[in-house]
Enzyme design. Sequence first.
Site, PDB file in Angstrom:
ATOM      1  N   LYS A 292       0.835  -1.199   0.000  1.00 41.47           N
ATOM      2  CA  LYS A 292       0.000   0.000   0.000  1.00 41.47           C
ATOM      3  C   LYS A 292       0.872   1.252   0.000  1.00 41.47           C
ATOM      4  O   LYS A 292       2.067   1.180   0.315  1.00 41.47           O
ATOM      5  CB  LYS A 292      -0.882   0.019   1.262  1.00 41.47           C
ATOM      6  CG  LYS A 292      -2.009  -0.990   1.286  1.00 41.47           C
ATOM      7  CD  LYS A 292      -2.816  -0.842   2.567  1.00 41.47           C
ATOM      8  CE  LYS A 292      -3.941  -1.876   2.648  1.00 41.47           C
ATOM      9  NZ  LYS A 292      -4.961  -1.726   1.609  1.00 41.47           N
TER      10      LYS A 292
ATOM     11  N   ARG B 125     -10.174 -11.656   1.507  1.00 37.77           N
ATOM     12  CA  ARG B 125     -10.992 -12.711   0.897  1.00 37.77           C
ATOM     13  C   ARG B 125     -10.272 -14.055   0.948  1.00 37.77           C
ATOM     14  O   ARG B 125     -10.908 -15.103   0.984  1.00 37.77           O
ATOM     15  CB  ARG B 125     -11.376 -12.306  -0.531  1.00 37.77           C
ATOM     16  CG  ARG B 125     -10.228 -12.144  -1.460  1.00 37.77           C
ATOM     17  CD  ARG B 125     -10.571 -11.283  -2.678  1.00 37.77           C
ATOM     18  NE  ARG B 125     -10.555  -9.859  -2.349  1.00 37.77           N
ATOM     19  CZ  ARG B 125     -10.839  -8.888  -3.217  1.00 37.77           C
ATOM     20  NH1 ARG B 125     -11.183  -9.183  -4.449  1.00 37.77           N
ATOM     21  NH2 ARG B 125     -10.802  -7.622  -2.838  1.00 37.77           N
TER      22      ARG B 125
HETATM   23  N1  BES Z   1      -8.225  -3.893   4.201  1.00 36.76           N
HETATM   24  C1  BES Z   1      -8.337  -3.446   2.863  1.00 36.76           C
HETATM   25  C2  BES Z   1      -9.637  -2.688   2.589  1.00 36.76           C
HETATM   26  C3  BES Z   1      -9.852  -1.403   3.327  1.00 36.76           C
HETATM   27  C4  BES Z   1      -9.495  -0.198   2.734  1.00 36.76           C
HETATM   28  C5  BES Z   1     -10.441  -1.377   4.578  1.00 36.76           C
HETATM   29  C6  BES Z   1      -9.714   0.992   3.412  1.00 36.76           C
HETATM   30  C7  BES Z   1     -10.653  -0.190   5.255  1.00 36.76           C
HETATM   31  C8  BES Z   1     -10.298   1.010   4.668  1.00 36.76           C
HETATM   32  C9  BES Z   1      -8.277  -4.633   1.906  1.00 36.76           C
HETATM   33  O1  BES Z   1      -7.493  -5.700   2.324  1.00 36.76           O
HETATM   34  C10 BES Z   1      -7.696  -4.165   0.616  1.00 36.76           C
HETATM   35  O2  BES Z   1      -6.567  -3.773   0.619  1.00 36.76           O
HETATM   36  N2  BES Z   1      -8.477  -4.211  -0.432  1.00 36.76           N
HETATM   37  C11 BES Z   1      -8.026  -3.800  -1.723  1.00 36.76           C
HETATM   38  C12 BES Z   1      -8.474  -4.835  -2.721  1.00 36.76           C
HETATM   39  C13 BES Z   1      -7.872  -4.673  -4.099  1.00 36.76           C
HETATM   40  C14 BES Z   1      -6.378  -4.889  -4.030  1.00 36.76           C
HETATM   41  C15 BES Z   1      -8.514  -5.662  -5.027  1.00 36.76           C
HETATM   42  C16 BES Z   1      -8.668  -2.440  -2.013  1.00 36.76           C
HETATM   43  O3  BES Z   1      -9.812  -2.218  -1.618  1.00 36.76           O
HETATM   44  O4  BES Z   1      -7.993  -1.608  -2.592  1.00 36.76           O
HETATM   45 MN    MN Z   2      -5.467  -5.494   1.785  1.00 41.56          MN
END
Ligand code: BES
Ligand code: MN
Length: 490
Positions: free
Chosen positions: A269, A343
């Site tokens: 991230k 997931r």
């Molecule tokens: N934990 C995150 C989602 C999230 C984002 C929760 C902001 C709370 C606040 C999740 O694991 C994630 O990183 N999701 C990605 C998925 C993508 C890589 C397909 C996302 O939402 O960007």
């Molecule tokens: Mn994630």
Amino acid sequence: MKIETLIAPALPLSGDWLVLSLWEGADMAKSVVGISEGLMTRIDQLRQQGDFEGKRGEQIALYDSFGTPFERILLVGLGKADTATLGSILRAGGAAIRTISKRGANIVAFASVPAGSSLDPSQAAAAQVTGAILGEGSQEIFRSNKSRKPIGKIIVSSPDADAIDRSARIAESVRWAADLVNLTPEELYPESFCQRAIEESATLPIKVEVLRVPELSANKMACILGVGRGSVNEPRLLILRYQAAPSDPRQLALVGKGITFDSGGLSIKTADGMLTMKCDMAGAAAVVAATMAIARLKLPVNILCVAPLAENMPSSNAIRPGDVLRAKNGKTIEVVNTDAEGRLVLADALSHAIDLGATHLVDLATLTGACLVALGTSVAGLMTNQEDWADQVHAASESVGERLWRLPLDDDYEELIRSGIADMKNSGGKYGGAITAAKLLEQFVANKPWCHLDIAGPAFSEKESPHQDAGGTGFGVRTLVELADRFARR
Ligand code: BES
Ligand code: MN
Ligand code: ZN
């Protein structure tokens, strides 16, 4: 903070503060029972001068007793009586406590919610208590000078002392979940999460089981192991069993995402993106807290609570984009993005819940940023494979004032997660991200009635609000307890 209940409609007899909630409108003071003539006149004056109209969120402190047995009086606006909800009472209660706790107090007495609305008096009093307990919560664990001071006791007046007791227990469980979210990822990792759950449930009729790495391997849970393997903090699967309906064949499974920190892994991230990612175990905290509340309330129901716990880190040992993982139910997932880790761990956890005999499932997960984009920060996404089950979950959430909004889960979305080399891939790309994530989860619930709640928005609040501090919110706990209660009675 202690809670004392007076049997309504008596007005409490003494205290540092009286919290007087008022409906917006011309005769706002007249609907309150038992206040002094002097206070009534003062409230009328304030309204006529436009200083306090009873609007939702409005507050004014009067440093005078006006012949009442209270040293100070806090007027709190509830808005219009004909549009009132239990949610507005809850928020008013929280906001009052947050105002008063700037100074601290020994005794805070809440006058009952005045007549004039369609709200049930005992539920309204319970909502005041819920609001007060949640409002007392704070994320300032490490601040030397706390911005809020303790409150010794609140007194509420209600026709139903049991309802007050019940709402206090549930609210304390919500606080437990929110406090867990607020811990730093240094303190809260998979093993320490399990230890806290074990301690908290020690006096309850709950069986706790923790699967460590050797057991996860023996159970072929390659997804949990894969996500957790980049961190020195090993993954775990936490299972809580509360079995209080021996003759009922139904098992309600509550499954919660427990990523104790989500750096994204090798698909790392941005600095901003990972700043709040200690919140990524909020689903696990909510299902564990709800299970403990259900046990404390002795609800006659069978609960199977499953929380996959892992820390998602990059390392020379981490899973890579391009790797393929085989989940416990045999299905294979191509990892195209290591940041779509929730997931993956849920695939194993849902499969395991099915193998343990789940007949109905609800999962809670801070799963996608896409859900935040779609619904904002105060509403969670609800996706399902069964309309009737979704209606039940939705009805439970509405009745406690936690907002859910349906997103579709049509078959078409499945194409987006097709993989050339495995049964599916773990990201469906740019569009419909909350839905494609749920579409993957659906492959692991064996067609049993299942609801997925994407709580990425409401689980964590970056800003404080008048009724609650910033940080973890404990979102979902109240819905799950209400759902279990209704499930038990069906
Ligand atoms: N934990 C995150 C989602 C999230 C984002 C929760 C902001 C709370 C606040 C999740 O694991 C994630 O990183 N999701 C990605 C998925 C993508 C890589 C397909 C996302 O939402 O960007
Ligand atoms: Mn994630
Ligand atoms: Zn995550």
